[in-house]
Scaffold this active site. Structure first.
Site, PDB file in Angstrom:
ATOM      1  N   HIS A  43       0.845  -1.200   0.000  1.00 17.53           N
ATOM      2  CA  HIS A  43       0.000   0.000   0.000  1.00 17.53           C
ATOM      3  C   HIS A  43       0.877   1.246   0.000  1.00 17.53           C
ATOM      4  CE1 HIS A  43       0.750   0.691   4.253  1.00 17.53           C
ATOM      5  NE2 HIS A  43       0.301  -0.497   4.561  1.00 17.53           N
ATOM      6  N   ASP A  48      -5.284   4.770   9.552  1.00 21.25           N
ATOM      7  CA  ASP A  48      -5.574   4.221  10.873  1.00 21.25           C
ATOM      8  C   ASP A  48      -6.752   3.254  10.784  1.00 21.25           C
ATOM      9  OD1 ASP A  48      -3.615   5.809  12.006  1.00 21.25           O
ATOM     10  OD2 ASP A  48      -5.004   7.427  12.513  1.00 21.25           O
ATOM     11  N   TYR A  76      -9.122  14.795   3.155  1.00 24.49           N
ATOM     12  CA  TYR A  76      -9.825  14.051   4.199  1.00 24.49           C
ATOM     13  C   TYR A  76     -11.090  14.784   4.635  1.00 24.49           C
ATOM     14  CZ  TYR A  76      -5.333  11.628   4.904  1.00 24.49           C
ATOM     15  OH  TYR A  76      -4.176  10.910   4.728  1.00 24.49           O
ATOM     16  N   TYR A 179      -0.582  14.544   9.780  1.00 22.43           N
ATOM     17  CA  TYR A 179      -1.393  13.712  10.675  1.00 22.43           C
ATOM     18  C   TYR A 179      -2.657  14.489  11.042  1.00 22.43           C
ATOM     19  CZ  TYR A 179       2.446  10.419  11.150  1.00 22.43           C
ATOM     20  OH  TYR A 179       3.417   9.481  10.887  1.00 22.43           O
ATOM     21  N   LEU A 200     -13.002   9.618  10.409  1.00 20.59           N
ATOM     22  CA  LEU A 200     -11.999  10.089   9.456  1.00 20.59           C
ATOM     23  C   LEU A 200     -12.142   9.298   8.164  1.00 20.59           C
ATOM     24  CD1 LEU A 200      -9.526  11.861   8.830  1.00 20.59           C
ATOM     25  CD2 LEU A 200      -8.089  10.040   9.767  1.00 20.59           C
TER      26      LEU A 200
END
Length: 314
Positions: A43, A48, A76, A179, A200
């Protein structure tokens, strides 16, 4: 001495997987690898377990070019729970602090503005970055905190979606190495109430078309459909793959005539017209423009091979 037998198919390409919530990126990777019966898979930057969304899975020779996606920007959608801070900065962690939510709309707008543009971010202890050869989250699980240096990142766009009660929803377009959990944790501290991620989703990676994203459930359905039609599953699965050079789509293309590509594929730098003056390039050959690897312009203006596609005999 005979060449060792390869396990799985020599299938090359990139699958845009919609990773489900609660599954690690590596587990998702292994499931795709088994479904495709691929000899290799990797990947391009973990999500997460709590997160969902686009996880490009590189199969076969495409794994050689996954590094170029690690450098790409991402988008995101995130929902934060205000008033609670956790040790992991997301809902999978333990609540370590609770505070009232008392900020105004003006204070929220001002706080959000500090996260736009070029900023520095100190990575969470619950990350896969390494310190002295050991991943940060391994220290964190032992209750050990180690020094981390702030890293430069860019938030190209931070959109306010909604603020209802103790929930705040944002959309973030950011550079590599960002992050989102840390942005939310830092934002909570600026607002004086604490915050953590409860939802998320990665909406996009680089320029990949969002309409090409597929779920594990859909892949399994195609395998069942192939069995019912008595055809190889590859006939239904393989058309879902993006080209193996798609991770490097941001780089210019240099096409070599077949007479030059032979030398290039043997590891030699070659001269060709139309090449840029510097930097990395995608290299193709012949009239059909077949991708043969990544090159870099050397000091003499030649295209030097950096990563080559290997063609295995059937």
């Amino acid at each position: 001495m005979s060449r060792p037998r390869r396990r799985g198919r020599d299938i090359n390409g990139v699958l845009l997987l919609d990773k489900p919530q609660g599954m690690s990126s590596n587990d998702a990777l292994q499931k795709v690898k088994r479904i495709y019966n691929a000899n290799r898979a990797g990947h391009t930057g973990a999500l997460d377990p709590l997160a969902t969304g686009m996880l490009p899975i590189c199969l076969g020779e495409a794994t050689k070019f996954s590094q170029y996606l690690l450098d790409s920007d991402k988008r995101y959608r995130v929902i934060a729970r205000l008033g609670q801070r956790t040790d992991t900065s997301d809902a999978d962690g333990q609540i370590v602090e609770e505070r009232p939510v008392t900020f105004s709309a003006e204070q929220l707008a001002a706080a959000l503005d500090t996260f736009r543009g070029d900023i520095e971010q100190i990575p969470s202890m619950y990350s896969a970055l390494k310190y002295q050869g050991k991943k940060l989250y391994e220290y964190a699980r032992q209750g050990i905190e180690v020094p981390r240096e702030a890293r430069p990142i860019t938030v190209y766009e931070l959109l306010f979606i909604r603020h209802e009660g103790n929930e705040l929803e944002l959309e973030i377009h950011c550079s590599k190495g960002t992050y989102i959990r840390t942005i939310i944790d830092d934002l909570g501290e600026k607002l004086g109430c604490g915050a953590h991620v409860i939802y998320l989703r990665r909406l996009a990676v680089s320029k990949y078309p969002v309409e090409r994203i597929v779920t594990l459930e859909h892949l399994r359905e195609l395998v069942e459909q192939a069995e019912q039609q008595d055809i190889p599953a590859a006939e239904l699965l393989d058309p879902l793959l993006m080209p193996m050079d798609s991770p490097a789509s941001d780089y210019p293309v240099v096409n070599l005539p077949l007479t030059s590509s032979v030398y290039f594929k043997n590891g030699n730098p070659v001269r060709t017209s139309g090449a840029p003056l510097e930097g990395l390039v995608r290299v193709t050959e012949g009239e059909n423009g077949k991708f043969i690897g990544m090159g870099e312009i050397d000091d003499e203006g030649r295209v030097a091979p950096r990563r080559l596609v290997v063609e295995y005999p059937a």
